[in-house]
Design an enzyme around this catalytic site. Structure first.
Site, PDB file in Angstrom:
ATOM      1  N   GLN A 193       3.011  10.065   1.143  1.00  0.00           N
ATOM      2  CA  GLN A 193       4.296   9.345   1.151  1.00  0.00           C
ATOM      3  C   GLN A 193       5.135   9.652  -0.090  1.00  0.00           C
ATOM      4  O   GLN A 193       6.312   9.311  -0.136  1.00  0.00           O
ATOM      5  CB  GLN A 193       4.072   7.836   1.255  1.00  0.00           C
ATOM      6  N   HIS A 212      -4.424   1.368   7.401  1.00  0.00           N
ATOM      7  CA  HIS A 212      -3.080   1.953   7.528  1.00  0.00           C
ATOM      8  C   HIS A 212      -2.916   3.118   6.536  1.00  0.00           C
ATOM      9  O   HIS A 212      -2.436   4.194   6.900  1.00  0.00           O
ATOM     10  CB  HIS A 212      -2.036   0.848   7.278  1.00  0.00           C
ATOM     11  N   GLU A 213      -3.348   2.890   5.283  1.00  0.00           N
ATOM     12  CA  GLU A 213      -3.173   3.929   4.256  1.00  0.00           C
ATOM     13  C   GLU A 213      -4.096   5.121   4.497  1.00  0.00           C
ATOM     14  O   GLU A 213      -3.698   6.263   4.308  1.00  0.00           O
ATOM     15  CB  GLU A 213      -3.411   3.356   2.856  1.00  0.00           C
ATOM     16  N   CYS A 267       5.976   0.085   7.049  1.00  0.00           N
ATOM     17  CA  CYS A 267       5.580   1.255   6.278  1.00  0.00           C
ATOM     18  C   CYS A 267       6.759   1.649   5.397  1.00  0.00           C
ATOM     19  O   CYS A 267       7.895   1.679   5.877  1.00  0.00           O
ATOM     20  CB  CYS A 267       5.223   2.392   7.229  1.00  0.00           C
ATOM     21  N   LEU A 268       6.488   1.960   4.133  1.00  0.00           N
ATOM     22  CA  LEU A 268       7.589   2.325   3.224  1.00  0.00           C
ATOM     23  C   LEU A 268       8.258   3.625   3.671  1.00  0.00           C
ATOM     24  O   LEU A 268       9.390   3.886   3.275  1.00  0.00           O
ATOM     25  CB  LEU A 268       7.074   2.436   1.781  1.00  0.00           C
ATOM     26  N   GLY A 328       0.834  -1.193   0.000  1.00  0.00           N
ATOM     27  CA  GLY A 328       0.000   0.000   0.000  1.00  0.00           C
ATOM     28  C   GLY A 328       0.871   1.247   0.000  1.00  0.00           C
ATOM     29  O   GLY A 328       2.032   1.195   0.419  1.00  0.00           O
ATOM     30  N   HIS A 364      -2.698   7.476   6.923  1.00  0.00           N
ATOM     31  CA  HIS A 364      -1.702   8.391   6.345  1.00  0.00           C
ATOM     32  C   HIS A 364      -2.351   9.695   5.888  1.00  0.00           C
ATOM     33  O   HIS A 364      -1.746  10.765   5.988  1.00  0.00           O
ATOM     34  CB  HIS A 364      -1.017   7.747   5.129  1.00  0.00           C
TER      35      HIS A 364
END
Ligand code: NI
Length: 173
Positions: free
Chosen positions: A51, A137-138, A95-96, A46, A141
């Site tokens: 991000q 999660h996304e 997380c990226l 994701g 963000h």
């Protein structure tokens, strides 16, 4: 399509509440394609627009884990959790924007999400398992919230320091 550089925590852009999408411009559709490419390249399941430094309510995801299964590239504009189960699930999340660090997070096991698809049509669907976790999660963000915000202050601080170190080393490289 092109890869976009991923913003690494800590960064003020990851703490902002993002703006809703009003019109699906070509630029936004291109951004969605770039985000999918960036996510698959990372690789990740994701990615949210902040991000890649864009403070807009857009997420992409593909939580199909089986490499033999058909991929399911998913693009959601203005995604909202409209219903969440009382039942919870614990996943080891990453997380990226916080590379190579993982921690268990408890979230509702099933969610109903409403969003605008890439054709501009409203959609609504139920998600369970990894999909439910990834989408929550996304969507977090888009509200300036990271998975480490669910952890103890001490753990959060430790992971933030590590991420800061990663960022410094990457900048030097
Ligand atoms: Ni993330």
């Amino acid at each position: 399509m092109s890869l976009r550089p991923i913003v690494i925590h800590p960064d003020p852009r990851l703490k902002k509440v993002c703006d809703p999408v009003a019109d699906l411009t070509d630029e936004l559709l291109r951004l969605a394609d770039d985000m999918l490419e960036t996510m698959y390249d990372a690789p990740g399941v994701g990615l949210a627009a902040p991000q890649v430094g864009v403070l807009t309510r857009l997420i992409v995801a593909d939580a199909v884990k089986d490499p033999n299964a058909e991929p399911k590239p998913t693009v959601m504009f203005n995604p909202v959790v409209v219903r969440a189960s009382d039942e919870t699930n614990v996943y080891e999340e990453g997380c990226l924007s916080i590379p190579d660090q993982y921690a268990e997070v408890t979230r509702p096991a099933e969610v109903r999400v409403a969003w605008i698809d890439r054709a501009g049509n409203p959609q609504e669907a139920d998600f369970a398992g990894l999909w439910a976790t990834v989408l929550q999660h996304e969507i977090d963000h888009l509200n300036g919230k990271l998975f480490i915000d669910y952890l103890s202050p001490m753990k959060r601080q430790m992971m933030t320091r590590k991420s800061q170190k990663y960022k410094r080393e990457r900048a030097r490289a």
